[in-house]
Design an enzyme around this catalytic site. Sequence first.
Site, PDB file in Angstrom:
ATOM      1  N   LYS A  87     -15.238  -6.396  30.891  1.00  0.00           N
ATOM      2  CA  LYS A  87     -14.129  -6.684  29.971  1.00  0.00           C
ATOM      3  C   LYS A  87     -14.229  -8.051  29.284  1.00  0.00           C
ATOM      4  O   LYS A  87     -13.501  -8.320  28.318  1.00  0.00           O
ATOM      5  CB  LYS A  87     -12.777  -6.599  30.713  1.00  0.00           C
ATOM      6  CG  LYS A  87     -12.404  -5.200  31.140  1.00  0.00           C
ATOM      7  CD  LYS A  87     -12.101  -4.325  29.934  1.00  0.00           C
ATOM      8  CE  LYS A  87     -11.988  -2.860  30.262  1.00  0.00           C
ATOM      9  NZ  LYS A  87     -12.511  -1.982  29.212  1.00  0.00           N
ATOM     10  N   TYR A 101     -11.233   1.801  31.123  1.00  0.00           N
ATOM     11  CA  TYR A 101     -12.643   1.481  30.860  1.00  0.00           C
ATOM     12  C   TYR A 101     -12.940   1.468  29.358  1.00  0.00           C
ATOM     13  O   TYR A 101     -13.629   0.575  28.862  1.00  0.00           O
ATOM     14  CB  TYR A 101     -13.560   2.480  31.587  1.00  0.00           C
ATOM     15  CG  TYR A 101     -14.985   1.995  31.699  1.00  0.00           C
ATOM     16  CD1 TYR A 101     -15.420   1.318  32.833  1.00  0.00           C
ATOM     17  CD2 TYR A 101     -15.901   2.200  30.670  1.00  0.00           C
ATOM     18  CE1 TYR A 101     -16.725   0.847  32.936  1.00  0.00           C
ATOM     19  CE2 TYR A 101     -17.207   1.743  30.760  1.00  0.00           C
ATOM     20  CZ  TYR A 101     -17.608   1.068  31.901  1.00  0.00           C
ATOM     21  OH  TYR A 101     -18.893   0.596  31.991  1.00  0.00           O
TER      22      TYR A 101
HETATM   23  C1  PHB Z   1     -24.430  -5.037  31.886  1.00  0.00           C
HETATM   24  O1  PHB Z   1     -24.866  -6.184  32.004  1.00  0.00           O
HETATM   25  O2  PHB Z   1     -25.065  -4.169  31.270  1.00  0.00           O
HETATM   26  C2  PHB Z   1     -23.122  -4.675  32.496  1.00  0.00           C
HETATM   27  C3  PHB Z   1     -22.450  -5.599  33.275  1.00  0.00           C
HETATM   28  C4  PHB Z   1     -21.226  -5.239  33.843  1.00  0.00           C
HETATM   29  C5  PHB Z   1     -20.722  -3.969  33.638  1.00  0.00           C
HETATM   30  C6  PHB Z   1     -21.397  -3.064  32.844  1.00  0.00           C
HETATM   31  C7  PHB Z   1     -22.609  -3.422  32.278  1.00  0.00           C
HETATM   32  O3  PHB Z   1     -19.546  -3.594  34.201  1.00  0.00           O
END
Ligand code: PHB
Length: 390
Positions: A297, A385
């Site tokens: 987020k 999300y």
């Molecule tokens: C990412 O670095 O790709 C990443 C990090 C945290 C998340 C989702 C993706 O919750």
Amino acid sequence: MKTQVAIIGAGPSGLLLGALLAKAGIDAVILEAKSPDYVLGRIRAGVLEQVCVDLLDSVGVGARMHREGLVHGGFELAFGGARHRIDMKGLTGGKQVMVYGQTEVTRDLMDDRAAKGLATIYEAANVSLHDFDGTKPRVRYQKDGATHEIECDFIAGCDGYHGVSRASVPPSAIQTFERVYPFGWLGVLSDTPPVSHELIYSNHERGFALCSMRSPTRSRHYVQCSLDDKVEQWSDDAFWDELRRRLDPEAAESLVTGPSIEKSIAPLRSFVAEPMRFGRLFLAGDAAHIVPPTGAKGLNLAATDVGYLGAALAEYYNVRSSAGIDSYSQRCLRRIWRAERFSWWFTSLMHKFPDTGAFGQKMQAAELDYLVNSVAASTTMAENYVGLPL
Ligand code: PHB
Ligand code: APR
């Protein structure tokens, strides 16, 4: 030098605000402590909500993101040796997210700024903020040994958690709320194909793991680690072994390993500073709030803060109304606290906590079971999300 808005920090918040102000015909200068290469060297999350995609499109920097970004309609939760898909798109009436690294967003904004000849002063040392409680704020900085001063109407503090902007506010005028988590994330970037075409968030008795990606040939993976761990102690092999252990058998089997391109450890924190406006100084992005990365987020909140701020400043200059400026803090904080809640909840659900013991693990298992088997619970998760409405 004179400008209308002095922006402190050339991370995603400062750069996007700069683009929004330029589009509204408002003059702004960005002051950044580091070099462009340093700023681009920081690897952060990479999941953009539709509101963030829309903001980037609105300032005309979305072309590469739409070409190279990956649109995801779901993600997977792994626990108890199996994976369960959360169908975001189906559960939210068609909403999806864009997987595109923060580094790329930053690069696109930087390139656009350079192409338009907009002023960014990199390697500005000893930036200091003055008189933002009056009508003529000033910002001082040093560059190449000389001291410079910028006179402005407003200052936007987009300089991250460790920046000078929040620190310039008298402590009695600001209230902070914080939770520090007793673990970190060890992240590895590698030129290996992603484990699956969607993200996998894994709750495992050895600790949390996340399989993410940057492209069909580049992966970004994380494992929960101890705060005492040092990156140098984690060889690539040790990382891959630990990640494999924390995945379901099918994902573990399909994991392709390779040398790391980047490897770093980040602590996890929830933090909010209230309010976000102090006279003619506004805080935005990580300068005002931090979320743990579970749910990605951080960048999205930064984008919506500066979306509100850009609109408020355009209203001030173009229709002579202070309404947007006056409601800035309250509007941002409502959205921020809801994202803080989601990020805290998702973090609490997925990680191994040193102090909650076997009971805590049973509670997580029961909640995960409920989450993937209840349409109501899955929908709640999906709508958070993809991002709550503005
Ligand atoms: C990412 O670095 O790709 C990443 C990090 C945290 C998340 C989702 C993706 O919750
Ligand atoms: N003077 C000038 N610039 C500064 C100063 C200072 N005193 N202190 C910090 N900066 C710069 C930093 O070098 C950095 O480039 O401000 C910038 C802040 O950028 P970020 O930390 O990326 O913060 P922000 O732009 O709000 O972006 C938020 O970054 O940390 C992630 O998860 C977070 O995705 C979210 C995003």
